[in-house]
Enzyme design. Structure first.
Site, mmCIF file in Angstrom:
data_model
loop_
_atom_site.group_PDB
_atom_site.id
_atom_site.type_symbol
_atom_site.label_atom_id
_atom_site.label_comp_id
_atom_site.label_asym_id
_atom_site.label_seq_id
_atom_site.Cartn_x
_atom_site.Cartn_y
_atom_site.Cartn_z
ATOM 1 N N GLY A 159 34.439 43.328 40.137
ATOM 2 C CA GLY A 159 33.799 44.234 40.943
ATOM 3 C C GLY A 159 33.896 45.655 40.570
ATOM 4 N N ASP A 160 35.313 46.142 40.097
ATOM 5 C CA ASP A 160 35.432 47.070 39.390
ATOM 6 C C ASP A 160 34.541 47.584 38.040
ATOM 7 O OD1 ASP A 160 37.518 47.789 41.188
ATOM 8 O OD2 ASP A 160 39.071 47.106 39.884
ATOM 9 N N SER A 190 36.537 38.034 40.694
ATOM 10 C CA SER A 190 37.955 38.628 41.048
ATOM 11 C C SER A 190 37.672 40.050 41.238
ATOM 12 C CB SER A 190 38.872 38.738 39.912
ATOM 13 O OG SER A 190 38.222 39.287 38.627
ATOM 14 N N LYS A 191 38.621 40.879 41.725
ATOM 15 C CA LYS A 191 38.449 42.262 41.919
ATOM 16 C C LYS A 191 38.168 43.172 40.851
ATOM 17 C CE LYS A 191 42.010 45.913 43.535
ATOM 18 N NZ LYS A 191 41.262 47.006 42.722
ATOM 19 N N ARG A 192 38.606 42.533 39.478
ATOM 20 C CA ARG A 192 38.299 43.090 38.485
ATOM 21 C C ARG A 192 36.744 42.965 38.053
ATOM 22 N NH1 ARG A 192 41.405 40.490 34.517
ATOM 23 N NH2 ARG A 192 42.483 39.760 36.477
#
Ligand code: GLU
Length: 501
Positions: A266-267, A262-264
């Protein structure tokens, strides 16, 4: 393969394209090229509520950057156009009507409030409300009222949806190229909405109609669409159309732990999950392009997410991928995303770049710092440092001493600066001063001869020498540095070290 290969990437422009979507596009592209077919792109924007400005442009730009642009799409070879579903709106109603007339679909008039009521009531009993065969004749549908009544209500402007009438008590035996044979029980499916009275089709109807009209031979898409496969294959049957072959690609998994990337993730772990940077009100999401990745490296690591050619080979050019790609070699199991490995891929592709082209990219970074330098010299510097770099953005950190004298000296390294060092460095300056042909090999020979002749230990001179020029005990071959910064600057830095250390 019975019909000409035509495959599609069909994103919904609801935000920036996730790296998983890019992999879907890539596998479609590879499959098309491998079979001398067509890779086209259709924009699925029937859900106007989820429309995000800029998302469509982003998708085109990302595929362009990666070198896998579609050969037919919005504004390009619109042979089966329009390629944007919102511009095909008028077309879908006749297909919804066709299904109604053949008994494969029905009108449902239930209001949002009525459906909410049923949902709540089921929840209270610990059940889930599913709109399908077991209750569709108890709900507000055209299945239980007369044709006249139905027509009257529609003519009066009452809101409705068209639902698919899933057959009862059937087992569907389907085939997926990646997953093999799969079966589904129709009784477990719900009667999905296909069309709404505002004139818009839903994803399911528009997707099938367009895949048919655009002569799609294979549907290659993410595993999250597998649950739609029974409905889609029933729709083909209902229309009497030949269904395409299906291939559902494995999930891309988090680098650590379980579940979908998920994008999270990556963050949290500091790596991009988008091909290009995306700016929105919520902030900036970083992209592979802006992080200094070469498109070839991104293509390469994406290709290996769920596929390999059966050997240990890891580096593939796009041409090679086209030649070797085989849907039958795509795995069923999810593929772990490995950001460190992605950097390794970039390292490999950086080494393949010519020194000239890397120097050009580096020159742009230098010019931002107000530094201009002779191109031949820069090419030489790049050739000396690139071996240890993953990204061009690391070049400055690795080579700043070529452009400016050190302002500080690494403390630990400075311990090598002993009492007798200044005297030795003074002698070294004299030796350097006397050298006419100031080239790396020649300087090295002369300096080493001087040390041997005077029985001076290597470390005694070489480490302080490097420290004076670089400010630390790092960098490429010392005499290459000496040649590049030149006699005058070398001596200046040695004198400064004597004065400072
Ligand atoms: N519009 C769908 C999506 O956003 C397409 C799914 C499919 O390929 O059928 O992914």
């Amino acid at each position: 393969m019975s019909r000409p290969v035509r495959v599609r990437f069909a994103p919904s422009p609801t935000g920036p394209l996730h790296i998983g979507g890019v992999r879907t596009a890539l596998f479609n592209y590879l499959f098309a090229k491998k079979h001398n077919g067509i890779f086209y792109l259709r924009i699925e924007d029937t859900d106007q509520n989820r429309f995000i400005p800029g998302a469509e442009q982003y998708i085109f730009e990302a595929l362009e950057w990666l070198g896998i642009a579609p050969s037919e799409t919005v504004g390009k070879n619109e042979k089966f156009g329009p390629y944007r579903q919102s511009e095909r709106k008028e077309l879908y109603k006749q297909y919804a009507d066709q299904l109604i007339n053949s008994g494969w679909a029905y009108y449902a008039f239930d209001t949002a409030e009525a459906l909410d009521f049923h949902r709540k009531q089921h929840e209270e009993q610990g059940k889930t409300f599913i709109y399908n065969w077991h209750n569709r004749e108890k709900l507000d549908t055209s299945l239980v009222i007369s044709k006249e009544e139905t027509e009257k209500r529609i003519a009066a402007g009452e809101a409705y949806v068209v639902r698919f009438k899933t057959p009862v008590n059937e087992t569907l035996y389907l085939h997926d190229i990646i997953r093999g044979d799969i079966s589904f029980e129709t009784n477990l499916l719900d009667d999905k909405v296909l069309f709404k009275s505002d004139g818009m089709p839903t994803y399911h109807l528009a997707n099938i109609v367009d895949d048919h009209l655009m002569e799609t031979s294979h549907v290659i898409r993410g595993e999250e669409w597998l649950p739609s496969m029974p409905l889609h294959s029933l729709l083909y049957k209902a229309f009497g159309w030949e269904a395409p072959e299906f291939a559902h690609l494995p999930l891309i998994l988090k680098p650590i732990g379980n579940g979908k990337l998920s994008k999270r993730d990556g963050d949290k772990l500091g790596f991009p999950v988008f091909p290009l940077e995306w700016k929105s009100e919520e902030g900036v999401s970083s992209g592979y392009r802006e992080n200094g990745f070469f498109p070839e490296a991104v293509i390469n690591f994406l290709a290996l997410l769920g596929w390999n050619d059966g050997t240990d080979q890891e580096l593939f050019s796009l041409e090679e991928l086209v030649e070797k790609f085989d849907l039958n070699r795509v795995h069923k199991a999810g593929a772990k995303f490995d950001p460190d490995k992605n950097k390794w891929f970039n390292h490999q592709y950086l080494q393949k770049q010519s020194d000239e082209s890397l120097a050009k990219s580096f020159a742009a970074i230098l010019s931002e710092k107000g530094i201009t330098i002779d191109n031949d010299k820069l090419v030489k510097i790049v050739s000396l440092i690139k071996e240890r770099a993953n990204f061009v953005s690391e070049f400055w950190e690795m080579s700043n001493f070529f452009f400016e004298a050190p302002t500080t000296y690494d403390e630990k390294a400075a311990k090598n600066w002993k009492e007798e060092t200044p005297e030795l460095i003074k002698q070294l300056i004299e030796v350097l001063n006397s050298i006419e042909d100031f080239t790396s090999v020649n300087i090295e020979t002369i300096v080493k001869d001087w040390m041997t002749h005077n029985e001076i230990g290597m470390g005694k001179v070489m480490q302080p020498f490097r420290l004076s020029l670089v400010g630390a005990l790092k960098g490429p071959h010392l005499f290459d540095i000496v040649e590049l910064i030149g006699k005058e600057e070398t001596i200046k830095r040695l004198q400064k070290a004597i004065a400072t250390l």
